[in-house]
Design a protein around this motif. Structure first.
Motif, PDB file in Angstrom:
ATOM      1  N   SER A  16      11.505  40.558 105.274  1.00 57.26           N
ATOM      2  CA  SER A  16      11.102  41.111 103.992  1.00 57.26           C
ATOM      3  C   SER A  16      12.201  42.023 103.473  1.00 57.26           C
ATOM      4  O   SER A  16      12.614  42.958 104.168  1.00 57.26           O
ATOM      5  CB  SER A  16       9.791  41.896 104.139  1.00 57.26           C
ATOM      6  N   ASP A  18      12.991  44.627 100.621  1.00 56.06           N
ATOM      7  CA  ASP A  18      12.315  45.479  99.649  1.00 56.06           C
ATOM      8  C   ASP A  18      13.357  46.063  98.699  1.00 56.06           C
ATOM      9  O   ASP A  18      14.225  46.838  99.113  1.00 56.06           O
ATOM     10  CB  ASP A  18      11.556  46.589 100.383  1.00 56.06           C
ATOM     11  N   GLY A  22      11.364  44.459  93.248  1.00 59.06           N
ATOM     12  CA  GLY A  22      10.415  43.538  93.865  1.00 59.06           C
ATOM     13  C   GLY A  22      10.746  43.302  95.327  1.00 59.06           C
ATOM     14  O   GLY A  22      11.616  43.961  95.904  1.00 59.06           O
ATOM     15  N   ARG A  23      10.051  42.329  95.914  1.00 61.32           N
ATOM     16  CA  ARG A  23      10.242  41.990  97.328  1.00 61.32           C
ATOM     17  C   ARG A  23      10.600  40.524  97.480  1.00 61.32           C
ATOM     18  O   ARG A  23      10.084  39.665  96.758  1.00 61.32           O
ATOM     19  CB  ARG A  23       8.972  42.290  98.126  1.00 61.32           C
ATOM     20  N   LEU A  38       1.745  44.267 103.569  1.00 65.02           N
ATOM     21  CA  LEU A  38       1.706  44.766 102.197  1.00 65.02           C
ATOM     22  C   LEU A  38       0.567  45.744 101.941  1.00 65.02           C
ATOM     23  O   LEU A  38       0.565  46.427 100.912  1.00 65.02           O
ATOM     24  CB  LEU A  38       1.591  43.594 101.222  1.00 65.02           C
ATOM     25  N   SER A  46       6.875  39.457  93.818  1.00 65.30           N
ATOM     26  CA  SER A  46       7.354  38.889  95.085  1.00 65.30           C
ATOM     27  C   SER A  46       7.992  37.528  94.867  1.00 65.30           C
ATOM     28  O   SER A  46       7.564  36.750  94.001  1.00 65.30           O
ATOM     29  CB  SER A  46       6.195  38.747  96.082  1.00 65.30           C
ATOM     30  N   LEU A  71       3.850  34.468  92.329  1.00 67.68           N
ATOM     31  CA  LEU A  71       4.860  34.291  93.380  1.00 67.68           C
ATOM     32  C   LEU A  71       5.784  33.128  93.033  1.00 67.68           C
ATOM     33  O   LEU A  71       5.330  32.032  92.695  1.00 67.68           O
ATOM     34  CB  LEU A  71       4.166  34.009  94.710  1.00 67.68           C
TER      35      LEU A  71
END
Length: 233
Positions: A16, A18, A22-23, A38, A46, A71
């Motif tokens: 992930s 960060d 966003g991610r 999360l 995301s 997404l």
């Protein structure tokens, strides 16, 4: 930018990234560990990056799409049915404020890719700490050439493989290079990390130059011999 390892499926890592905007999640093989990660965090847009089509890298997409509206999914041709955008080696993909380079990484699968930016490499199963993925395609030349591309990266490039295979890989490396002090030291460090329940990743290209038997193979024939030995190790 912060990078986190989300354990999944026993020995997978879902990485992930960060960012302020966003991610980014790399190869979500399971949805529940991501959603647990999360919980309680600030809601952000995301994006998913896929490296190849194997289920332990894609199996969480359906659950994530249900839980994270909007997404977006990027991946190679072989994950085209899952992608919003298909990518290939040589592409530069702009996600949030990041320009991410896509590297063709065939061998483990036919059309696998890796992602590189700001000195961070996400190779999926194309490269592990002290190892590389099985050559399911049978195209050993493709996998060898993929590793040659990785070997051209700077030593300080950090590498985030998708599996916690380091201990077994280094045991195999020691069987091939019993006199290597670098491998002995890496094996001791990894044993200590695993005994303490710690992850052994990321690694670096510089470290792999010294300890990865598939980097140390002197030519394609030796690479093939090493890879076939590892298949039955």
């Amino acid at each position: 930018m912060e990078i986190y390892a989300i354990p999944a499926l026993g020995d997978n890592y879902i990485w992930s990234i960060d960012l302020d905007q966003g991610r980014i999640f790399i190869d979500p093989g399971q949805a529940s560990p991501v959603l647990d990660f999360l919980k309680g965090q600030e809601a952000k847009e995301s994006v998913v990056l896929l490296t190849h089509h194997h289920l332990d890298h894609t199996g969480g997409l359906e659950g994530l799409k249900e839980a994270l509206p909007g997404l977006r999914v990027y991946g190679p041709w072989e994950t085209r049915d899952l992608n919003d955008t298909c990518v290939k080696g040589g592409d530069l993909v702009r996600i949030f404020d990041q320009e991410i380079a896509v590297l063709a990484s065939p061998g483990h699968t036919e059309a696998g890719v890796s992602y590189l930016w700001q000195g961070h490499l996400f190779p999926g199963d194309a490269l592990f700490k002290a190892g590389c993925g099985r050559v399911f395609t049978g195209d050993y030349r493709a996998q060898y050439d993929t590793l040659e591309v990785f070997k051209d990266l700077p030593d300080d490039t950090l590498v985030y493989p998708a599996h916690e295979y380091s201990l077994e890989n280094l045991r195999f490396a020691k069987s091939l290079f019993p006199g290597s002090l670098d491998i002995d030291q890496a094996l001791e460090e990894v044993r200590d990390q695993r005994q303490e329940g710690k992850k052994t990743l990321p690694t670096s290209i510089g470290e792999e130059r010294k300890t990865n038997p598939f980097f140390l193979a002197k030519d394609l024939d030796e690479f093939i011999a090493f890879r076939k030995k590892k298949d039955t190790f």
